[in-house]
Write a protein that holds these residues in place. Structure first.
Motif, PDB file in Angstrom:
ATOM      1  N   LYS A  57       0.820  -1.211   0.000  1.00 31.27           N
ATOM      2  CA  LYS A  57       0.000   0.000   0.000  1.00 31.27           C
ATOM      3  C   LYS A  57       0.856   1.264   0.000  1.00 31.27           C
ATOM      4  O   LYS A  57       0.508   2.250  -0.664  1.00 31.27           O
ATOM      5  N   GLU A  58       1.968   1.245   0.708  1.00 26.42           N
ATOM      6  CA  GLU A  58       2.760   2.477   0.823  1.00 26.42           C
ATOM      7  C   GLU A  58       3.429   2.846  -0.493  1.00 26.42           C
ATOM      8  O   GLU A  58       3.499   4.012  -0.854  1.00 26.42           O
ATOM      9  N   TYR A  61       0.749   4.082  -2.742  1.00 22.92           N
ATOM     10  CA  TYR A  61       0.347   5.416  -2.294  1.00 22.92           C
ATOM     11  C   TYR A  61       1.357   6.467  -2.751  1.00 22.92           C
ATOM     12  O   TYR A  61       0.983   7.560  -3.182  1.00 22.92           O
ATOM     13  N   TYR A  65       0.384   9.642  -4.765  1.00 18.91           N
ATOM     14  CA  TYR A  65       0.548  10.949  -4.129  1.00 18.91           C
ATOM     15  C   TYR A  65       1.427  11.874  -4.978  1.00 18.91           C
ATOM     16  O   TYR A  65       1.107  13.051  -5.167  1.00 18.91           O
ATOM     17  N   HIS A  66       2.530  11.365  -5.463  1.00 14.81           N
ATOM     18  CA  HIS A  66       3.422  12.217  -6.256  1.00 14.81           C
ATOM     19  C   HIS A  66       2.768  12.623  -7.580  1.00 14.81           C
ATOM     20  O   HIS A  66       3.088  13.671  -8.136  1.00 14.81           O
ATOM     21  N   HIS A  71      -3.406  14.010  -0.619  1.00 16.44           N
ATOM     22  CA  HIS A  71      -3.585  12.802   0.206  1.00 16.44           C
ATOM     23  C   HIS A  71      -4.857  12.051  -0.146  1.00 16.44           C
ATOM     24  O   HIS A  71      -4.844  10.845  -0.346  1.00 16.44           O
ATOM     25  N   GLU A  72      -5.956  12.791  -0.171  1.00 17.64           N
ATOM     26  CA  GLU A  72      -7.260  12.136  -0.317  1.00 17.64           C
ATOM     27  C   GLU A  72      -7.374  11.449  -1.678  1.00 17.64           C
ATOM     28  O   GLU A  72      -7.851  10.313  -1.780  1.00 17.64           O
ATOM     29  N   ALA A  74      -4.946  10.422  -3.507  1.00 20.42           N
ATOM     30  CA  ALA A  74      -4.030   9.272  -3.531  1.00 20.42           C
ATOM     31  C   ALA A  74      -4.654   8.081  -2.820  1.00 20.42           C
ATOM     32  O   ALA A  74      -4.591   6.945  -3.303  1.00 20.42           O
ATOM     33  N   ASN A  75      -5.277   8.353  -1.685  1.00 20.01           N
ATOM     34  CA  ASN A  75      -5.924   7.268  -0.937  1.00 20.01           C
ATOM     35  C   ASN A  75      -7.045   6.635  -1.764  1.00 20.01           C
ATOM     36  O   ASN A  75      -7.148   5.407  -1.873  1.00 20.01           O
ATOM     37  N   ASP A  76      -7.887   7.479  -2.372  1.00 16.94           N
ATOM     38  CA  ASP A  76      -8.979   6.954  -3.195  1.00 16.94           C
ATOM     39  C   ASP A  76      -8.442   6.101  -4.334  1.00 16.94           C
ATOM     40  O   ASP A  76      -8.986   5.030  -4.635  1.00 16.94           O
ATOM     41  N   VAL A  78      -5.593   4.486  -4.668  1.00 16.82           N
ATOM     42  CA  VAL A  78      -5.008   3.209  -4.253  1.00 16.82           C
ATOM     43  C   VAL A  78      -6.108   2.244  -3.824  1.00 16.82           C
ATOM     44  O   VAL A  78      -6.079   1.055  -4.171  1.00 16.82           O
ATOM     45  N   GLN A  79      -7.097   2.750  -3.106  1.00 14.57           N
ATOM     46  CA  GLN A  79      -8.208   1.886  -2.693  1.00 14.57           C
ATOM     47  C   GLN A  79      -8.926   1.310  -3.911  1.00 14.57           C
ATOM     48  O   GLN A  79      -9.215   0.115  -3.981  1.00 14.57           O
ATOM     49  N   ASP A 126       2.601  16.046   2.117  1.00 14.48           N
ATOM     50  CA  ASP A 126       3.048  15.006   3.031  1.00 14.48           C
ATOM     51  C   ASP A 126       4.027  15.585   4.043  1.00 14.48           C
ATOM     52  O   ASP A 126       4.586  16.670   3.846  1.00 14.48           O
ATOM     53  N   ASP A 127       4.224  14.836   5.121  1.00  8.11           N
ATOM     54  CA  ASP A 127       5.310  15.197   6.040  1.00  8.11           C
ATOM     55  C   ASP A 127       6.640  14.846   5.377  1.00  8.11           C
ATOM     56  O   ASP A 127       6.703  14.028   4.463  1.00  8.11           O
TER      57      ASP A 127
END
Lengths: 218, 217
Positions: A57-58, A61, A65-66, A71-72, A74-76, A78-79, A126-127
């Motif tokens: 997942k990471e 992600y 993300y890149h 974030h959101e 990217a999460n959607d 990948v899901q 991202d952090d």
């Protein structure tokens, strides 16, 4: 820092589909290899698929993300890619590794998403890992740009994201895969369904554009 | 023997920026290096590109916020169930659930009750229509004699349905070659009319119901 696994396993052309792998009931799913977990997931074992999801997942992600800078989204992405992969697991022939297969699905989802929402880009950063402070490129940059580290970090992150988002989807994808995720030209060509020459060409022109966009930082 | 490769500035930059040294043959690598040493523009450009690559690679240090993946699997399961419940897959999944079948029985019972109510209403309407039909009076005998003359039907049953009627017929004398048409009028249920043409338009049948007299007429 995690680098992606070797993406593509060499396999002869027209290789027969792998036979179902006998499952060892005693082994913990976390310790089983991808092929065993895929075979179990094909039989409807969602716990086995959960292990695969947890394993990759990471990295998926990071790609999303890149590409999106959000974030959101990217999460959607990948899901959705993982759900699509689970539903299509019976079509997975095993000609490549599971990671390669799911990575390609994520690439396709991400490209479609980015093309669809081209005009509605908003960032959520991202952090940053503190290990960046020891990176020679960062040290060199900070010594020239600003003495205030926090401001420099945020500004740098923002500038990089904006510059990447100004590239076309295909150019951005190549830069993300090669310069950020460390993939080879051959792996990128397979993941994007293009030739290595196309990958090199896109990389060359993307870097030229980035030079113009980040000219005050270099 | 070393082969000299001629490359333009653009080609040198392309090779220098997109290929690792081990991906090129020795002659090309030597040519690129020599060109970069001799051409200031290409050397500066190459250095700028390397700095851009270094900057972009700083993005490797970016990480999702703490706890970002804590609910990832739960969210994945929730979305997967939602996906499974949509489309044909959802229909098939619902059919496999016991709750679906208990609901199906309830729906079937409700449907059957509704069908019974509709059938009762239709039956009531049909019986009412039958009662209205049987209430239609036949004209008195003298009126029939006046209307039909010698072709008066001697008996006619009361209609048992809107389309069924039995008529007893007394054949007229001397008209053995005649054919007769059966006509229905609003006030008298049955009327037999000789089809001998009186006018030209009388040749055109006015009703589809026709019959021939029996041979012993």
């Amino acid at each position: 820092m995690k680098l992606p696994l070797p993406l593509f396993r060499r396999s002869p052309k027209n290789a027969p589909a792998p036979q179902p792998v006998p499952v060892s009931e005693t082994a913990l799913p976390q310790h089983q290899d991808d092929e065993t977990l895929v075979a179990r997931a094909r039989r409807g074992d969602l716990a086995a698929y959960d292990v695969l999801v947890d394993r990759y997942k990471e990295r998926l992600y990071a790609l999303a993300y890149h590409m999106t800078g959000n974030h959101e989204d990217a999460n959607d992405l990948v899901q959705e890619a993982l759900i699509k992969a689970y539903r299509s697991l019976k079509k997975f022939r095993g000609n490549s590794s599971f990671y390669t297969w799911i990575y390609r699905i994520t690439v396709n989802y991400t490209l479609n998403h980015v093309k669809r929402r081209r005009r509605h880009v908003h960032f959520s950063l991202d952090d940053v890992d503190t290990a960046i402070e020891t990176d020679p490129h960062f040290i060199e940059l900070m010594s020239h740009v600003t003495p205030r580290r926090e401001v420099g970090l945020n500004e740098l992150q923002q500038r990089l994201n904006e510059a990447l988002q100004k590239l076309s989807e295909n150019h951005r994808m190549v830069v993300v895969m090669h310069d950020i995720q460390g993939m080879t030209h051959a792996d990128i060509a397979k993941a994007t369904g293009t030739s290595e020459g196309t990958v090199r060409s896109r990389l060359f022109y993307a870097r030229q554009q980035l030079q113009g966009l980040l000219s005050d930082l270099i | 023997m070393k082969r000299r490769v001629d490359l333009s500035c653009e080609q040198v930059r392309f090779y220098a920026e997109t290929f690792a040294a081990e991906q090129l043959d020795d002659d090309t690598v030597a040519t690129v290096r020599r060109h970069l040493n001799e051409c200031t523009d290409c050397r500066v450009q190459h250095q700028r590109t390397q700095r851009v690559i270094g900057l972009v690679q700083l993005k490797r240090y970016e990480q999702p916020p703490p706890g970002y993946f804590d609910n990832f699997l739960a969210e994945f399961h929730r979305r997967q169930i939602a996906t499974e419940r949509s489309g044909w897959r959802g229909v098939r999944a619902r059919l496999a659930e016991p709750m679906t079948w208990s609901l199906a029985w309830k729906w079937a019972a409700s449907g059957a009750c509704g069908a019974l109510v509709i059938a009762a209403v239709m039956w009531f309407g049909w019986t009412s229509q039958q009662a209205a039909l049987t209430a239609i009076p036949f004209a008195p005998a003298d009126v029939q004699q006046e209307r039909f003359g010698r072709h008066t039907p001697v008996a006619a049953s009361q209609p048992t349905s809107p389309i069924e009627l039995t008529v007893a017929w007394e054949p007229p004398t001397g008209d053995t070659d005649a054919t007769y048409a059966l006509a229905l009028t609003p006030d008298v249920p049955v009327r037999a009319v000789p089809t001998a043409p009186r006018y030209v338009l009388d040749r055109i049948p006015v009703t589809t119901v026709r019959f021939e007299p029996r041979a012993d007429f």
